[in-house]
Design a protein around this motif. Structure first.
Motif, PDB file in Angstrom:
ATOM      1  N   ILE A 143       0.864  -1.175   0.000  1.00 57.48           N
ATOM      2  CA  ILE A 143       0.000   0.000   0.000  1.00 57.48           C
ATOM      3  C   ILE A 143       0.901   1.226   0.000  1.00 57.48           C
ATOM      4  CG2 ILE A 143      -1.831   1.248   1.192  1.00 57.48           C
ATOM      5  CD1 ILE A 143      -2.680  -1.354   2.489  1.00 57.48           C
ATOM      6  N   LEU A 144       0.864   1.992  -1.084  1.00 60.35           N
ATOM      7  CA  LEU A 144       1.714   3.157  -1.241  1.00 60.35           C
ATOM      8  C   LEU A 144       0.871   4.427  -1.209  1.00 60.35           C
ATOM      9  CD1 LEU A 144       3.962   1.922  -4.215  1.00 60.35           C
ATOM     10  CD2 LEU A 144       4.273   1.523  -1.760  1.00 60.35           C
ATOM     11  N   GLY A 145       1.529   5.542  -0.974  1.00 53.70           N
ATOM     12  CA  GLY A 145       0.839   6.828  -0.966  1.00 53.70           C
ATOM     13  C   GLY A 145       1.649   7.862  -0.215  1.00 53.70           C
ATOM     14  N   ARG A 146       1.288   9.114  -0.423  1.00 55.63           N
ATOM     15  CA  ARG A 146       1.968  10.196   0.280  1.00 55.63           C
ATOM     16  C   ARG A 146       1.623  10.166   1.764  1.00 55.63           C
ATOM     17  NH1 ARG A 146       3.497  14.517  -3.403  1.00 55.63           N
ATOM     18  NH2 ARG A 146       2.702  14.143  -5.518  1.00 55.63           N
ATOM     19  N   ASN A 147       2.366  10.936   2.557  1.00 55.04           N
ATOM     20  CA  ASN A 147       2.047  11.080   3.974  1.00 55.04           C
ATOM     21  C   ASN A 147       0.640  11.647   4.126  1.00 55.04           C
ATOM     22  OD1 ASN A 147       4.534  10.175   4.883  1.00 55.04           O
ATOM     23  ND2 ASN A 147       5.450  12.202   4.879  1.00 55.04           N
ATOM     24  N   GLY A 148      -0.122  11.074   5.048  1.00 52.22           N
ATOM     25  CA  GLY A 148      -1.481  11.552   5.299  1.00 52.22           C
ATOM     26  C   GLY A 148      -2.525  11.000   4.358  1.00 52.22           C
ATOM     27  N   ALA A 149      -2.136  10.046   3.503  1.00 55.00           N
ATOM     28  CA  ALA A 149      -3.085   9.507   2.524  1.00 55.00           C
ATOM     29  C   ALA A 149      -4.087   8.540   3.130  1.00 55.00           C
ATOM     30  CB  ALA A 149      -2.331   8.814   1.392  1.00 55.00           C
ATOM     31  N   GLY A 150      -3.751   7.973   4.307  1.00 55.36           N
ATOM     32  CA  GLY A 150      -4.653   7.026   4.954  1.00 55.36           C
ATOM     33  C   GLY A 150      -4.103   5.620   5.050  1.00 55.36           C
ATOM     34  N   LYS A 151      -2.825   5.446   4.776  1.00 60.87           N
ATOM     35  CA  LYS A 151      -2.232   4.105   4.772  1.00 60.87           C
ATOM     36  C   LYS A 151      -2.219   3.497   6.174  1.00 60.87           C
ATOM     37  CE  LYS A 151       1.746   5.474   3.186  1.00 60.87           C
ATOM     38  NZ  LYS A 151       1.483   6.936   3.354  1.00 60.87           N
TER      39      LYS A 151
END
Length: 232
Positions: free
Chosen positions: A32-40
């Motif tokens: 699960i990837l994503g920027r900081n604060g994305a909900g990971k």
């Protein structure tokens, strides 16, 4: 194996997940990837019962996931949090025994001997307190303790954060060994190369929703998606 369908969750009145839907298959690694604060991390905490589900459903092996963390662990899901959460006042041996005595694995399961074969450095530090360990040793201990719960699904949140490159490689190699052995995993990780080299499947999350789904090869080739959703 694990499926989230239109899950909404957050912290108190602050909603973070807006219809999160993911699937993690048996014997596979989902990154699960994503920027900081994305909900990971919120997604992982919701799976583990640390945050309430406002709407949506979560199942494990086709059955609703229990909502108490201990029952979730007993169902076969182990969690290595971003904060590691080892017991600093206990020795390495005591940290491991907490899990090994509560979740005996039998002849084919994870035992103290087996996790020390995976992380021999811990064998050298058995009588040291958790607060005396380096960051890398704490991460090894957190993973070893989770394995001693004999899970069918291992969930890891940012396992390389704050670690030196040589330790990152060590952790990568050990997780690769687990992957080869067929252990199902869900991995949240900011290190793009680390995550995509371990994963079988990749999702990218933004603003509490999945915005991209595919294979590691596909995301490595999709530079537009990398730039848009990951800032790579």
């Amino acid at each position: 194996m694990l499926e989230l369908c239109d899950v909404q969750s957050g912290y108190g009145e602050t909603q973070v997940l807006y219809g999160m839907s993911i699937k993690a298959g048996p014997g596979r690694v989902l990154a699960i990837l994503g920027r900081n604060g994305a909900g990971k991390s919120t997604t992982l905490k919701t799976i583990m019962g640390l945050l309430p589900t406002k709407e949506g459903s979560m199942t494990f092996d086709g059955k609703p996931i229990p909502r108490r963390p201990y029952d979730i662990a007993r169902a076969g899901i182990a969690y290595v949090p971003e904060t590691r959460d080892i017991f600093p006042s206990l020795t390495v041996r005591e940290n491991l025994e907490i899990a090994s005595k509560r979740f005996p694995g039998g002849d084919d399961g994870w035992t103290m001997h087996r996790v020390l074969e995976l992380f021999p450095r811990l064998g050298e530090r058995m009588d040291n307190g958790g607060m005396q360990l380096s960051g890398g040793e704490q991460q090894m201990l957190a993973i070893a303790r989770a394995l001693l719960m004999n899970p069918r699904l291992l969930i890891l949140d940012e396992p390389t954060e704050g670690l030196a490159p040589i330790i990152v490689k060590l952790i990568h190699d050990k997780l690769q060994d687990l992957r080869t052995a067929g252990l199902s995993m869900v991995l949240v990780e900011q290190n793009f190369g680390f995550a995509t080299s371990l994963a079988d499947d990749v999702v990218i999350v933004s603003k509490g929703q999945v915005v991209w789904t595919g294979t590691p090869d596909a995301i490595r080739a999709d530079t537009e998606a990398q730039h848009r959703w990951l800032g790579v």
